[in-house]
Design a protein around this motif. Structure first.
Motif, PDB file in Angstrom:
ATOM      1  N   CYS A   1       0.850  -1.192   0.000  1.00  0.00           N
ATOM      2  CA  CYS A   1       0.000   0.000   0.000  1.00  0.00           C
ATOM      3  C   CYS A   1       0.890   1.248   0.000  1.00  0.00           C
ATOM      4  CB  CYS A   1      -0.900  -0.003   1.233  1.00  0.00           C
ATOM      5  SG  CYS A   1      -1.810   1.543   1.456  1.00  0.00           S
TER       6      CYS A   1
ATOM      7  N   CYS B   1       0.184   2.928   3.810  1.00  0.00           N
ATOM      8  CA  CYS B   1       0.607   2.273   5.059  1.00  0.00           C
ATOM      9  C   CYS B   1       1.703   1.219   4.847  1.00  0.00           C
ATOM     10  CB  CYS B   1      -0.586   1.656   5.778  1.00  0.00           C
ATOM     11  SG  CYS B   1      -1.366   0.311   4.867  1.00  0.00           S
TER      12      CYS B   1
ATOM     13  N   CYS C   1      -4.129  -0.408  -0.064  1.00  0.00           N
ATOM     14  CA  CYS C   1      -4.850  -1.473   0.631  1.00  0.00           C
ATOM     15  C   CYS C   1      -6.342  -1.130   0.574  1.00  0.00           C
ATOM     16  CB  CYS C   1      -4.360  -1.619   2.074  1.00  0.00           C
ATOM     17  SG  CYS C   1      -4.800  -0.235   3.142  1.00  0.00           S
TER      18      CYS C   1
ATOM     19  N   HIS D   1      -7.360   1.850   2.800  1.00  0.00           N
ATOM     20  CA  HIS D   1      -6.945   3.171   2.326  1.00  0.00           C
ATOM     21  C   HIS D   1      -7.652   3.574   1.036  1.00  0.00           C
ATOM     22  CE1 HIS D   1      -3.587   3.375   5.331  1.00  0.00           C
ATOM     23  NE2 HIS D   1      -4.210   4.532   5.412  1.00  0.00           N
TER      24      HIS D   1
END
Ligand code: ZN
Length: 288
Positions: free
Chosen positions: A19, A22, A74, A77
């Motif tokens: 991601c 993150c 992800c 997100h």
């Protein structure tokens, strides 16, 4: 139109299957039998449809589904950035994406964190340096640095400037590879490399005498330094605004010299065997 399978694969590959926000790994093994799950989405920065998050009506369908407008997130997100486009503006997303691609490269470059081993700075490309510091999450204590657009004629002089910029230089530790040890398969746009080797210098003396009106892409006129590595010529344009001192100008226009520093790859011309780099820092190497 939807994003093509090829473009999706490009985005997954360039993002290292993590991601962009993150850094969570997005391919997960689910069980002993080897069943895998994808936990991420190829997300649009400008929305695919008009009226969607960060939509830009002037973009064609192809532009919307091009890897330049895509990044990997992800599932959490993806929902967060599309639910809150006022927080996750296009500028913010570009920052996340650029920082992420740089991070992936750093992980793959097999390089060591760079530490300033420069004894005397000749050239400090302040905007590029500050951009790198921001991407790497370094604190910039002196906000005045952001407003400097020329260090060659700073009113306060070199010493106070070095005093405020040195903490930035010392806090920036990108993963880097050494220019001299690069195999060309590793060279890619955005790669950060360190150097410590002999260069030739060209064109700066004339510019310092006659004045500089900007680069025009012509190496017979643009001031630059260059060095050969593995059959390729690494060319680094020198913008006189970022020369630290008059002496620095002398060193960088003296025909040749051993320089140490940090650069970022801007473009590669495979036919001419030229790699165009932006020098971030150029100086005199420490030798003791
Ligand atoms: Zn995430």
């Amino acid at each position: 139109m939807a994003v093509t399978e090829k473009n999706k694969r490009v985005v997954w590959a360039l993002s290292g299957a993590r991601c962009a926000i993150c850094k969570k790994p997005l391919v997960q093994k689910e069980n002993e039998a080897g069943a895998y799950s994808f936990l991420g989405d190829v997300a649009h920065m400008h929305a695919r449809r008009d009226g969607g998050p960060r939509a830009e009506t002037s973009l064609s369908d192809d532009d919307r589904d091009h890897p330049d407008n895509l990044f990997l997130l992800c599932l959490d997100h993806h929902k967060i950035v599309d639910d809150h486009p006022e927080t996750y503006t296009i500028e913010k997303l570009r920052e996340f994406k650029d920082a992420h691609l740089l991070w992936v490269r750093g992980q793959l470059a097999n390089g060591a964190p760079w530490n300033s081993d420069i004894y005397n700075f000749y050239y400090i490309n302040l905007p590029r340096l500050l951009m790198l510091a921001e991407v790497l999450g370094c604190n910039i204590d002196d906000p005045r640095l952001f407003y400097i657009d020329d260090i060659s004629g700073l009113a306060g002089g070199y010493i106070p400037f070095i005093h405020s910029v040195k903490p930035v230089i010392e806090s920036v530790h990108p993963n880097v590879v050494a220019l001299a040890s690069l195999s060309l398969a590793d060279v890619d746009v955005g790669l950060i490399a360190k150097f410590d080797q002999r260069f030739r210098t060209k064109g700066l003396g004339k510019v310092l005498t006659n004045g500089f009106s900007g680069f025009n892409g012509d190496l017979s006129k643009d001031p630059h330094i260059y060095t050969d590595c593995n059959g390729y010529k690494f060319v680094m344009p020198i913008d006189p605004r970022w020369l630290t001192t008059t002496t620095a100008g002398v060193h960088l226009s003296s025909g040749q010299g051993v320089f140490s520093g940090l650069c970022i790859v801007n473009s590669i011309d495979y036919a001419k065997k030229h790699v165009l780099c932006s020098p971030l820092l150029v100086g005199h190497p420490k030798r003791w």
